[in-house]
Design a protein around this motif. Structure first.
Motif, mmCIF file in Angstrom:
data_model
loop_
_atom_site.group_PDB
_atom_site.id
_atom_site.type_symbol
_atom_site.label_atom_id
_atom_site.label_comp_id
_atom_site.label_asym_id
_atom_site.label_seq_id
_atom_site.Cartn_x
_atom_site.Cartn_y
_atom_site.Cartn_z
ATOM 1 N N TYR A 61 103.896 47.270 -72.529
ATOM 2 C CA TYR A 61 104.761 48.953 -72.191
ATOM 3 C C TYR A 61 106.406 48.122 -71.724
ATOM 4 N N GLY A 77 104.844 53.462 -76.162
ATOM 5 C CA GLY A 77 103.367 53.328 -76.710
ATOM 6 C C GLY A 77 103.116 53.461 -78.415
ATOM 7 N N GLU A 298 93.803 49.858 -73.826
ATOM 8 C CA GLU A 298 95.328 50.225 -74.665
ATOM 9 C C GLU A 298 95.650 51.130 -74.073
ATOM 10 N N LEU A 302 98.908 51.290 -70.508
ATOM 11 C CA LEU A 302 99.845 52.297 -70.446
ATOM 12 C C LEU A 302 99.986 53.256 -69.903
ATOM 13 N N SER A 306 102.435 53.989 -66.791
ATOM 14 C CA SER A 306 103.125 55.261 -66.737
ATOM 15 C C SER A 306 103.645 56.286 -65.846
ATOM 16 N N GLY A 435 97.990 53.839 -78.330
ATOM 17 C CA GLY A 435 99.323 54.035 -78.572
ATOM 18 C C GLY A 435 100.041 55.410 -79.201
ATOM 19 N N PHE A 438 98.500 58.671 -77.448
ATOM 20 C CA PHE A 438 99.871 58.274 -76.284
ATOM 21 C C PHE A 438 100.481 58.665 -75.618
ATOM 22 N N SER A 439 101.015 58.205 -76.747
ATOM 23 C CA SER A 439 102.317 58.491 -77.653
ATOM 24 C C SER A 439 102.713 59.970 -77.574
#
Length: 609
Positions: A61, A77, A298, A302, A306, A435, A438-439
């Motif tokens: 990250y 992400g 993953e 993250l 975060s 990723g 998650f974003s």
């Protein structure tokens, strides 16, 4: 004539001079006690290849953030997922090739090349100065590190039968611990100039390359492992003949079906792996679980680093490292002590199913754990992470066992290469998809349905549920499941009870089918399969030379696809089994294929007993 069939099997056991596989088999026969040295060898090799896969997750990250390629913080992400996926994409493109190389030239050369690749390209990754350099070095690391498939084949070959489950458990344990210790090392050792200013200055090499230290430590370990692997024994048989099992417990089985075995051995050894459904079904299940595990790995890192305004834990890389170190220790303790006993009692697939069911509520609890703070939240997340990793590795171990039981040795490297290719494709999707997911979740914190990270863990649970359902019929092959079960029973209680049980199943089910046919019963016939017998089906065209003298007249005259059997065999079928055939003493009419299996089973049972 039966003796002539038996002699070559016994001679083929170890008499190929210069064959490394035969030498390993000799050593296994003389081995007593737990094979500690082999366990340690397999463990460190797998750990070496697993460490670089996930060591980047705690600092990835911040690494992407330092590259200044993401325009918004919410997009980090997605870029992190691309870097994580590049390794698996490279491995997916070359895994089958490395499997073929391992089957042709041996497991050892592939292992040495794989550990050497870690030394070179993991070091270069730590020195990355931009996003594209990180992508390329990870891709090359994955392409040249193709040892995971061959090391699984190696683990099946270097251990005695009773320790094969422990050997494959060692592979999955080392793999799981590597996926835990790797992030722990990344968390503790990344950005050393900020964490340990008294040791590392801002102007030093580790200050200019803040993510180089964890990569360097892993590369040094890989260098030591590479040197040590030169002393590993080669397990591949290199004498040009198809591999034939020479287990003395199966000598009678081999002699009774010697003729058909000789005729069919070449076709079996060259059978297309893609048509081997027990293998392919276990690989697909393994791939779906692997997709889930890689996405989870993953997302967890993250999510842990975060900010809380995005539903994260706001942990530092050091705290994440501590959590994963505790998880790794718990995993090591479970797999080295409890798992082999649980697997023996329940079987690998039952353990995988139970683990899949228990994983779902644990993942569901993660967003609620994020609402806690202080010591309570830290304790809960440590417990949840440890239990989740134990369950994941238990699932992977079960699928490892299924895959390697589904093929012969001379196809095991290629089979594991196919497995690694498919798994790598799924694992390449895992980080990239994780990723991106998650974003996307960080941008919908105020959604009415599954806000924020609730949607992330919901998707993970959906994937877990799909994989769990695939472990049941009709998808996962019954042959694969029962073969493993009977193999475990044979290891615990001996080969002879399994063979006798199998032949008894053939006799009972066939006799039942005879009675149903002669009474004019409608509906489907009773079917005798290799699963119900616990052994491979035997005869095709006759009893074979092993029982010609005793039952030479029992085949009778064939007409219209049916066979006439004389009164002697009728007595042995009807009276011996206590089953009334109900069609007279002198002649019994049954299906031709059934009587051949019955007579073969009678001969085999008498020979063993």
């Amino acid at each position: 004539m039966a003796e002539d069939c038996r002699v070559p099997l016994l001679k083929n056991k170890y008499d190929y001079e210069g064959c490394p596989g035969c030498k390993v088999d000799q050593d296994k026969e003389l081995q007593r006690g737990l094979p500690i040295r082999q366990l340690i060898s397999v463990w460190i090799v797998v750990l070496c290849t697993a460490l670089p896969i996930s060591s980047l997750f705690p600092f990835l990250y911040f690494m992407i953030k330092d590259f200044h390629i993401a325009k918004r913080e919410e997009d980090i992400g997605s870029y992190a997922g691309y870097v994580g996926a590049s390794f698996m994409l490279g491995r997916a493109l070359t895994s089958v090739l490395w499997g073929i190389v391992a089957d042709r030239y041996g497991r050892k050369p592939v292992i040495i090349i794989g550990t050497s690749a870690v030394v070179i390209f993991n070091t270069l990754f730590g020195l990355s100065v931009n996003f594209w350099m990180a992508i390329i070095t990870r891709f090359l690391l994955g392409s040249l590190n193709g040892l995971l498939g061959p090391i699984k084949a190696y683990s099946c070959e270097v251990f005695r039968d009773e320790y094969q489950a422990l050997g494959l458990s060692t592979v999955s344990t080392a793999w799981g611990i590597g996926l835990i210790i790797g992030p722990a090392m990344g968390g503790f050792l990344a950005q050393p100039a900020d964490k340990y200013p008294n040791i590392f200055s801002k102007g030093s090499l580790f200050g200019q390359f803040p993510y180089f230290l964890p990569c360097l430590c892993i590369s040094v370990f890989a260098l030591v492992v590479t040197i040590a692997t030169f002393w590993l024994p080669e397990t591949l048989h290199m004498h040009g003949d198809d591999s034939i099992s020479a287990d003395a417990s199966f000598d009678a089985l081999e002699s009774a079906s010697c003729l058909s075995k000789q005729e069919g051995s070449e076709g079996t050894s060259k059978k297309s792996l893609l048509k081997n459904w027990p293998l392919m079904s276990s690989i697909i299940v393994y791939c779906v679980f692997s997709l889930h595990d890689m996405a989870y790995t993953e997302i967890f890192s993250l999510w842990a680093v975060s900010q809380r305004k995005y539903g994260g834990l706001s942990y530092s890389t050091e705290t994440v490292g501590e959590i994963l170190a505790i998880t790794g220790f718990s995993l090591l303790a479970f797999q080295s002590t409890l798992y082999p006993y649980v697997e023996r009692i329940l079987g690998p697939i039952t353990v995988a199913r139970i683990s899949g069911v228990l994983s779902i509520p644990i993942l569901t609890s993660y967003p609620y754990i994020a609402m806690l703070s202080g010591v309570t939240g830290l304790i809960l997340i440590n417990c949840a992470s440890a239990v989740k990793s134990i369950l994941s590795v238990s699932i992977i171990t079960g699928t490892f066992i299924l895959q390697n039981k589904a093929v012969d040795q001379n196809q095991r490297g290629a089979a594991n290469g196919i497995s690694m290719t498919a798994m790598s494709l799924f694992k390449a999707v895992g980080p990239a998809g994780g990723g991106a997911l998650f974003s996307w979740a960080q941008k919908r914190q105020n959604a009415a349905f599954l806000p924020g990270n609730h949607s992330v863990f919901f998707v993970l649970n959906v994937i877990e549920t799909i994989a769990l359902l695939m472990t049941f019929k009709p998808f996962l092959s019954t042959t694969a499941l029962t073969s493993v079960l009977w193999g475990i029973v044979a290891d615990l209680y001996g080969r002879k009870p399994v063979i006798i049980t199998g032949t008894s199943a053939v006799l009972v089910l066939t006799a039942e089918s005879i009675v149903m046919d002669e009474q004019g019963a409608s509906g489907s016939d009773s079917t005798v399969t290799a699963d119900s017998a616990g052994i491979k089906a035997i005869g095709t065209d006759g009893c074979g030379s092993a029982c010609d003298e005793e039952h030479g007249a029992s085949h009778g005259d064939s007409f219209g696809g049916r066979t006439t059997v004389d009164g002697d065999v009728a007595d042995r079928l009807g009276v011996g089994l206590g089953v009334g055939i109900g069609v007279g003493h002198d002649t019994v009419i049954i299906e031709g294929t059934q009587v051949l299996m019955v007579v073969e089973a009678i001969c085999l049972t008498q020979r063993i007993a």
